[in-house]
Design a protein around this motif. Structure first.
Motif, PDB file in Angstrom:
ATOM      1  N   THR A 177       0.817  -1.213   0.000  1.00 51.14           N
ATOM      2  CA  THR A 177       0.000   0.000   0.000  1.00 51.14           C
ATOM      3  C   THR A 177       0.852   1.265   0.000  1.00 51.14           C
ATOM      4  O   THR A 177       0.595   2.181  -0.769  1.00 51.14           O
ATOM      5  CB  THR A 177      -0.944   0.020   1.216  1.00 51.14           C
ATOM      6  N   LYS A 178       1.873   1.324   0.843  1.00 52.31           N
ATOM      7  CA  LYS A 178       2.667   2.535   0.978  1.00 52.31           C
ATOM      8  C   LYS A 178       3.766   2.562  -0.079  1.00 52.31           C
ATOM      9  O   LYS A 178       4.564   1.645  -0.180  1.00 52.31           O
ATOM     10  CB  LYS A 178       3.283   2.617   2.377  1.00 52.31           C
ATOM     11  N   GLN A 179       3.791   3.634  -0.832  1.00 53.46           N
ATOM     12  CA  GLN A 179       4.765   3.782  -1.915  1.00 53.46           C
ATOM     13  C   GLN A 179       5.508   5.098  -1.759  1.00 53.46           C
ATOM     14  O   GLN A 179       4.919   6.115  -1.396  1.00 53.46           O
ATOM     15  CB  GLN A 179       4.037   3.760  -3.262  1.00 53.46           C
ATOM     16  N   ARG A 180       6.814   5.063  -2.018  1.00 55.39           N
ATOM     17  CA  ARG A 180       7.642   6.260  -1.965  1.00 55.39           C
ATOM     18  C   ARG A 180       8.221   6.540  -3.347  1.00 55.39           C
ATOM     19  O   ARG A 180       8.793   5.658  -3.977  1.00 55.39           O
ATOM     20  CB  ARG A 180       8.778   6.104  -0.954  1.00 55.39           C
ATOM     21  N   LEU A 181       8.062   7.787  -3.790  1.00 52.13           N
ATOM     22  CA  LEU A 181       8.642   8.256  -5.041  1.00 52.13           C
ATOM     23  C   LEU A 181       9.776   9.215  -4.701  1.00 52.13           C
ATOM     24  O   LEU A 181       9.580  10.164  -3.936  1.00 52.13           O
ATOM     25  CB  LEU A 181       7.591   8.962  -5.896  1.00 52.13           C
ATOM     26  N   THR A 182      10.945   8.970  -5.277  1.00 55.03           N
ATOM     27  CA  THR A 182      12.121   9.789  -4.989  1.00 55.03           C
ATOM     28  C   THR A 182      12.760  10.224  -6.295  1.00 55.03           C
ATOM     29  O   THR A 182      12.950   9.415  -7.210  1.00 55.03           O
ATOM     30  CB  THR A 182      13.152   9.007  -4.153  1.00 55.03           C
ATOM     31  N   THR A 183      13.105  11.510  -6.381  1.00 56.36           N
ATOM     32  CA  THR A 183      13.762  12.028  -7.574  1.00 56.36           C
ATOM     33  C   THR A 183      14.638  13.212  -7.206  1.00 56.36           C
ATOM     34  O   THR A 183      14.399  13.893  -6.200  1.00 56.36           O
ATOM     35  CB  THR A 183      12.729  12.465  -8.624  1.00 56.36           C
ATOM     36  N   SER A 184      15.668  13.431  -8.017  1.00 58.98           N
ATOM     37  CA  SER A 184      16.501  14.631  -7.905  1.00 58.98           C
ATOM     38  C   SER A 184      16.405  15.465  -9.174  1.00 58.98           C
ATOM     39  O   SER A 184      17.224  16.362  -9.391  1.00 58.98           O
ATOM     40  CB  SER A 184      17.962  14.243  -7.638  1.00 58.98           C
ATOM     41  N   ALA A 185      15.435  15.147 -10.032  1.00 58.44           N
ATOM     42  CA  ALA A 185      15.230  15.900 -11.270  1.00 58.44           C
ATOM     43  C   ALA A 185      14.640  17.273 -10.918  1.00 58.44           C
ATOM     44  O   ALA A 185      13.999  17.446  -9.887  1.00 58.44           O
ATOM     45  CB  ALA A 185      14.291  15.118 -12.193  1.00 58.44           C
ATOM     46  N   PRO A 186      14.847  18.273 -11.773  1.00 57.78           N
ATOM     47  CA  PRO A 186      15.533  18.192 -13.072  1.00 57.78           C
ATOM     48  C   PRO A 186      17.019  18.556 -13.040  1.00 57.78           C
ATOM     49  O   PRO A 186      17.752  18.251 -13.974  1.00 57.78           O
ATOM     50  CB  PRO A 186      14.755  19.199 -13.916  1.00 57.78           C
ATOM     51  N   LEU A 187      17.498  19.238 -12.001  1.00 64.20           N
ATOM     52  CA  LEU A 187      18.870  19.738 -11.992  1.00 64.20           C
ATOM     53  C   LEU A 187      19.787  18.974 -11.053  1.00 64.20           C
ATOM     54  O   LEU A 187      20.978  19.254 -11.019  1.00 64.20           O
ATOM     55  CB  LEU A 187      18.889  21.233 -11.608  1.00 64.20           C
TER      56      LEU A 187
END
Length: 360
Positions: A177-187
């Motif tokens: 159920t629990k989801q984590r989205l991680t990003t360092s975009a765009p720079l």
């Protein structure tokens, strides 16, 4: 002698301070966390020095440079937030099941994405109890010009590609159920983490075991028919009816109890029906139980999925019964095998082979 920039050595305490700063994640609201990358930390300290010099000297050019760099950093933060908020739910794109210790490479194109001018890589993680499942998505939205400039020549405009290598070392069944989205975009300055609800089923089946022998106990796949003729005795297993205990050869200690066996001449077994006894005797190991489920999974794989020729297959797994000739029943049987645990009751009565670790 020319100066070599690689000869520059920063003091260890500065490196420790930088690593500690990068590890910090600041919560923003209930579902968001923000941190900095190495490049972001360097830019942060550079901006501090630039603004300090601007306030000290009152130079308008320094004010202009500081405002421009700050605007770029804030815009990168805002675009990262928009990228994570615009991604669709990915639970529906996971495979229905995977097999234990067998990696599965997932490459799925997704067109249902929100319109955004940002492209980048997003790491996706489900974390439930002792399970951590990770994937990565290459989000290329509203790409202008040649898509190959954005790192993947196969990703088309207004399309994302989900890329993952999924593998599990043990059989399990989880409702994620629990989801984590991680990003360092765009720079690559900020590392954003967004937590949301995304329902997914993660079913890991045991390795298929071909053949009729259960490793470790020497038991064969048997088809036993109950009858009226006394055959012999066997050890007691939890779930056996007390009426069949041979009390003359038993004491009050359950380890001495013996069960009377009654049988009759067996008929031709129906290979399209299987009964699986999920009881685990005291002398059996968990590995033998996994082999039992591996035999069950191998049998289910051999059964056709269509009833066009009148073929019907039935699986009785402990106290559950499944019609494996129907797609819904077959899917439910797969999930039941992945989630199976030892039971204390004999399986339901039915026709077909009996697969059991209990001595017949």
């Amino acid at each position: 002698m020319a100066y070599n920039p690689s000869d520059l050595r920063l003091p260890p305490w500065i490196l420790y301070l930088l690593d500690a700063l990068i590890a910090v994640r600041v919560p923003i609201g209930r579902y968001w966390h923000i941190g900095m990358t190495r490049a972001g930390a360097l830019m942060f300290f550079s901006l501090l020095g630039l603004w300090a010099a601007a306030f000290y000297s009152g130079n308008n050019l320094l004010y202009l440079c500081g405002a421009m760099l700050t605007a770029i950093a804030m815009m990168a933060l805002w675009q990262g937030v928009q990228l994570l908020r615009g991604l669709p739910l990915f639970g529906a794109y996971l495979p229905d099941f995977v097999e234990q210790c067998r990696p599965v490479v997932l490459r799925q194109d997704i067109s249902d994405i929100a319109r955004s001018t940002v492209s980048g890589l997003v790491d996706i993680t489900w974390s439930e109890a002792d399970l951590q499942l990770s994937a990565r998505i290459c989000a290329a939205t509203r790409v202008q010009g040649d898509p190959r400039r954005h790192g993947d020549s196969n990703v088309q405009p207004n399309q994302s590609r989900l890329i993952a290598q999924l593998q599990s070392s043990k059989r399990c069944y989880h409702k994620l159920t629990k989801q984590r989205l991680t990003t360092s975009a765009p720079l690559g300055l900020w590392e954003l983490t967004y937590q949301r609800q995304d329902l997914a089923i993660w079913a890991v089946l045991p390795q298929a075991v071909a053949g009729l022998r259960v490793q470790g106990l020497g038991q064969n796949l048997q088809h036993r028919i109950e009858g009226d003729e006394y055959h012999d005795l066997r050890m007691y297993t939890p779930g056996d009816p007390l009426a069949r205990i041979h009390w003359r050869k038993s004491t009050l200690d359950p380890s001495t109890w013996r069960i009377k066996r009654f049988s009759q001449a067996e008929e031709q077994p129906q290979k399209a029906h299987l009964r699986v006894d999920l009881r685990l005797p005291s002398g059996a190991t968990q590995a033998a139980f996994e082999n039992l489920l591996g035999l069950t999974w191998h049998w289910l794989q051999s059964q056709p999925e269509s009833t066009s020729r009148g073929h019907q297959s039935q699986l009785i797994l402990g106290q559950q019964c499944f019609d494996c000739s129907q797609s819904d029943g077959r899917k439910a049987a797969i999930h039941a095998i992945a989630a199976a645990l030892p039971e204390h009751h004999a399986p339901k009565h039915g026709a077909g082979f009996l697969l059991s670790l209990v001595e017949p």
